[in-house]
Design a protein around this motif. Sequence first.
Motif, PDB file in Angstrom:
ATOM      1  N   THR A  58       0.833  -1.197   0.000  1.00 19.44           N
ATOM      2  CA  THR A  58       0.000   0.000   0.000  1.00 19.44           C
ATOM      3  C   THR A  58       0.868   1.248   0.000  1.00 19.44           C
ATOM      4  N   ALA A  59       0.427   2.269  -0.716  1.00 16.89           N
ATOM      5  CA  ALA A  59       1.059   3.593  -0.674  1.00 16.89           C
ATOM      6  C   ALA A  59       0.086   4.561  -0.019  1.00 16.89           C
ATOM      7  N   VAL A  60       0.552   5.279   0.991  1.00 13.65           N
ATOM      8  CA  VAL A  60      -0.276   6.237   1.731  1.00 13.65           C
ATOM      9  C   VAL A  60       0.270   7.636   1.481  1.00 13.65           C
ATOM     10  N   TYR A  61      -0.580   8.545   1.044  1.00 18.26           N
ATOM     11  CA  TYR A  61      -0.168   9.922   0.761  1.00 18.26           C
ATOM     12  C   TYR A  61      -0.688  10.843   1.859  1.00 18.26           C
ATOM     13  N   ALA A  62       0.165  11.731   2.339  1.00 20.78           N
ATOM     14  CA  ALA A  62      -0.223  12.676   3.388  1.00 20.78           C
ATOM     15  C   ALA A  62       0.583  13.961   3.224  1.00 20.78           C
ATOM     16  N   LEU A  63       0.061  15.042   3.786  1.00 19.93           N
ATOM     17  CA  LEU A  63       0.737  16.334   3.707  1.00 19.93           C
ATOM     18  C   LEU A  63       1.766  16.518   4.817  1.00 19.93           C
ATOM     19  N   GLN A  64       1.817  15.583   5.738  1.00 24.76           N
ATOM     20  CA  GLN A  64       2.789  15.649   6.829  1.00 24.76           C
ATOM     21  C   GLN A  64       3.172  14.223   7.211  1.00 24.76           C
ATOM     22  N   PRO A  65       4.276  14.039   7.930  1.00 26.74           N
ATOM     23  CA  PRO A  65       4.674  12.678   8.329  1.00 26.74           C
ATOM     24  C   PRO A  65       3.592  11.993   9.159  1.00 26.74           C
ATOM     25  N   GLU A  66       3.491  10.680   9.004  1.00 31.45           N
ATOM     26  CA  GLU A  66       2.496   9.888   9.727  1.00 31.45           C
ATOM     27  C   GLU A  66       3.199   8.755  10.480  1.00 31.45           C
ATOM     28  N   PRO A  67       3.905   9.081  11.570  1.00 30.55           N
ATOM     29  CA  PRO A  67       4.648   8.041  12.299  1.00 30.55           C
ATOM     30  C   PRO A  67       3.750   6.983  12.928  1.00 30.55           C
ATOM     31  N   GLY A  68       2.474   7.274  13.094  1.00 38.16           N
ATOM     32  CA  GLY A  68       1.566   6.320  13.720  1.00 38.16           C
ATOM     33  C   GLY A  68       1.250   5.109  12.861  1.00 38.16           C
ATOM     34  N   LEU A  69       1.555   5.167  11.552  1.00 39.15           N
ATOM     35  CA  LEU A  69       1.239   4.036  10.675  1.00 39.15           C
ATOM     36  C   LEU A  69       1.939   2.763  11.120  1.00 39.15           C
ATOM     37  N   ALA A  70       3.170   2.883  11.585  1.00 44.36           N
ATOM     38  CA  ALA A  70       3.945   1.698  11.957  1.00 44.36           C
ATOM     39  C   ALA A  70       3.388   0.999  13.189  1.00 44.36           C
ATOM     40  N   THR A  79       8.144   2.497   4.948  1.00 43.39           N
ATOM     41  CA  THR A  79       9.267   3.173   4.316  1.00 43.39           C
ATOM     42  C   THR A  79       8.847   4.606   3.995  1.00 43.39           C
ATOM     43  N   PRO A  80       9.299   5.601   4.759  1.00 47.62           N
ATOM     44  CA  PRO A  80       8.911   7.000   4.475  1.00 47.62           C
ATOM     45  C   PRO A  80       9.506   7.490   3.158  1.00 47.62           C
ATOM     46  N   THR A  81       8.696   8.203   2.419  1.00 49.01           N
ATOM     47  CA  THR A  81       9.109   8.811   1.156  1.00 49.01           C
ATOM     48  C   THR A  81       8.695  10.273   1.158  1.00 49.01           C
TER      49      THR A  81
END
Length: 212
Positions: A58-70, A79-81
């Motif tokens: 899955t690829a998740v797009y956001a306007l800010q970092p989402e550290p809670g995904l892990a 893998t942050p991009t």
Amino acid sequence: MGAIWLVFRAEFRQRWRSWIALGLLVGLVGGAVLAAVVAGRRTASAFPRFVAAHGYDTAVYALQPEPGLAKFAEVESVTPTVGAINGKPTCRCTARASARSLPLSTNNFGIQEIAPSDLPHVVQLVSGRFPRRGDPWEVLASFTAQRDLGMGIGSVVHVPLFGPSQTAAIISTSGITPVGPTVDLRVVGIEASIGDFPTGSPSYSVFTSPAF
């Protein structure tokens, strides 16, 4: 038995060259068939092996970092991009573009930055090398950009960037002229990643170093 042996010896003296040639031909044909079967199996399993090594679910797009995904139980790894929003790029390419290529645009071109430790898991290096950590202008280009646009090692891509003051306007509007700097990105390697394989319209990505 003696008569049979005499007949066999006589036939062998007359036909031994043909028998040896026939034996060699059977061996060559059999070897070619086995080689074709092995090659076919390797070809059929090539893409699944590539997905297993470099793919993602899955690829998740956001306007800010989402550290809670892990933290979700269903998530094995993240893998942050980081992507840069850019204007229409142009390329000083080293080879002739394919007749079927589309011009670079804001819709089919993207800049991505992935940590050097994660990058080999996301892309497979086809040729050249990875960008150096401390050089902000070195990039990997997709094999589709090489195939369609002639974007090879040594090519330079001129990319206009938007200024920080344009962030809100970019999110809600299209067709805005970038007011930030135009950067010159030099291709030092060619990569293959899951996003490069065709699912519709072509896309051409470049991967930068953290210095960018």
